[in-house]
Design an enzyme around this catalytic site. Structure first.
Site, PDB file in Angstrom:
ATOM      1  N   HIS A  81       0.808  -1.407   0.273  1.00  0.00           N
ATOM      2  CA  HIS A  81      -0.038  -0.024  -0.072  1.00  0.00           C
ATOM      3  C   HIS A  81       0.774   1.225   0.033  1.00  0.00           C
ATOM      4  CE1 HIS A  81      -3.131  -2.778   2.098  1.00  0.00           C
ATOM      5  NE2 HIS A  81      -3.030  -2.992   0.772  1.00  0.00           N
ATOM      6  N   HIS A 238      -9.215  -1.848  -4.699  1.00  0.00           N
ATOM      7  CA  HIS A 238      -8.214  -2.587  -3.706  1.00  0.00           C
ATOM      8  C   HIS A 238      -7.167  -3.121  -4.354  1.00  0.00           C
ATOM      9  CE1 HIS A 238      -5.926  -2.587   0.007  1.00  0.00           C
ATOM     10  NE2 HIS A 238      -5.739  -3.997  -0.254  1.00  0.00           N
ATOM     11  N   ASP A 242      -3.155  -2.774  -4.697  1.00  0.00           N
ATOM     12  CA  ASP A 242      -2.338  -3.788  -4.382  1.00  0.00           C
ATOM     13  C   ASP A 242      -1.408  -3.963  -5.766  1.00  0.00           C
ATOM     14  OD1 ASP A 242      -3.183  -4.313  -2.009  1.00  0.00           O
ATOM     15  OD2 ASP A 242      -4.409  -6.229  -2.410  1.00  0.00           O
ATOM     16  N   HIS A 265      -1.205 -10.660  -5.189  1.00  0.00           N
ATOM     17  CA  HIS A 265       0.159 -10.488  -5.036  1.00  0.00           C
ATOM     18  C   HIS A 265       1.157 -11.375  -5.779  1.00  0.00           C
ATOM     19  CE1 HIS A 265      -0.895  -7.305  -2.415  1.00  0.00           C
ATOM     20  NE2 HIS A 265      -1.550  -8.080  -1.549  1.00  0.00           N
TER      21      HIS A 265
HETATM   22 ZN   LIG Z   1      -3.700  -4.869   0.053  1.00  0.00          ZN
END
Ligand SMILES: [Zn+2]
Length: 306
Positions: A81, A238, A242, A265
């Protein structure tokens, strides 16, 4: 002074909070850094071997958050973040000092980082910025989940899709042009989890610091947070946040088009490793006035004045 020159912050900035996964209290201080430093993490709670240079190749774990580990086994986690905020603000050089293994989660979004850094202001150097320009299409996939990196003339576009069985999420898709669009909704979008996964995460040693203060928690047809949602596409926004933070681990801002379905991720990191492992796939370009992608100029040129 050119808005294409490297930037740092004018003064230091402090953030206090807890790690989302470690649950540990942490003090993080950001310090201005000279041109060509890049972003450097320092663990002030350790005396030796405590510098960590972000790179897509030193991501040691990317399940639920992004963790970086240096050659001596020293780590910092949940960097994404902050990295997204730095990328979006165009901060090239910064020292990030923290006294624990995990960055503070703040409210689960990048909002606090953005508010504080914009308030402090920026210092512009006389050194030109560099960007990574994608030259060839690279796709990393796992079943029907994928991430695709493609060339794009002047901007960085992230097109992301999520598919959940959870009634309040289901399918969400959004595309954000990082250098041209207003990024407020993306910065403000919080991390989220399903109520039934909270115990599971705690059992494997994660989410120890998680609460309604720093994550959206969904149970059945209900959002447990009193605040409810901050924007209609908060979940996918969001994921784009990321993704942007993970991409900035490449070392420079990027020009390209990134499309992902049900990524995260780990998938972003695997895709970046494939992209950056072959020099034919990308070029690193020093931006001078004559080769300006104009989207760099459109975005907040006045805010970047020293
Ligand atoms: Zn996140």
């Amino acid at each position: 002074m050119s808005v294409l020159n490297q930037k740092t912050i004018k003064n230091s900035a402090k953030f206090e909070g807890i790690g989302l996964h470690s649950g540990k209290k942490v003090l993080m201080t950001l310090f201005p850094a000279p041109p060509n430093t890049g972003i450097i993490f320092k663990r002030s709670d350790l005396n030796n071997n405590n510098l960590i240079y972000p790179s897509v190749f030193n991501v040691s774990s990317a399940s639920y958050c992004t963790k970086l580990t240096n050659e001596y086994g020293v780590s910092v986690s949940t960097v994404e973040h902050l990295m997204a905020a730095l990328c979006g603000l165009g901060i090239d050089n910064l020292f990030v000092e923290l006294n624990s293994e995990e960055l503070p989660i703040m409210d689960g979004s990048a909002k606090n980082f953005i508010d504080v850094l914009q308030n402090i202001g920026f210092k512009i150097s006389d050194q030109p910025i560099r960007i990574i320009k994608i030259n060839k299409k690279v796709t990393y996939s796992d079943g029907e989940k994928f991430i695709k990196f493609e060339p794009n003339k002047i901007s960085l576009e992230i097109d992301f899709e999520i598919k959940y069985k959870q009634n309040l999420i289901l399918n969400q898709r959004n595309s954000i042009n990082i250098y041209m669009n207003d990024l407020t909704d993306m910065y403000n979008s919080r991390t989220f989890c399903l109520f039934e996964d909270v115990e599971k995460l705690k059992k494997i040693g994660l989410a120890k610091g998680g609460s309604l203060e720093n994550a959206i928690v969904l149970k059945g047809n209900e959002i447990l947070n009193p605040e409810k949602l901050r924007n209609t596409k908060e979940f996918v926004n969001h994921k784009i946040l990321d993704c942007l933070g993970d991409i900035y681990l490449a070392g420079y801002r990027m020009v390209g088009k990134i499309t992902s379905s049900q990524g995260g991720h780990n998938m972003t990191n695997q895709g970046l490793r494939d992209l950056l492992s072959n020099n034919d796939n990308f070029s690193i370009i020093e931006l001078k006035e004559k080769n300006i992608p104009h989207s760099f100029l459109i975005k907040n040129p006045l805010k970047t004045s020293a």
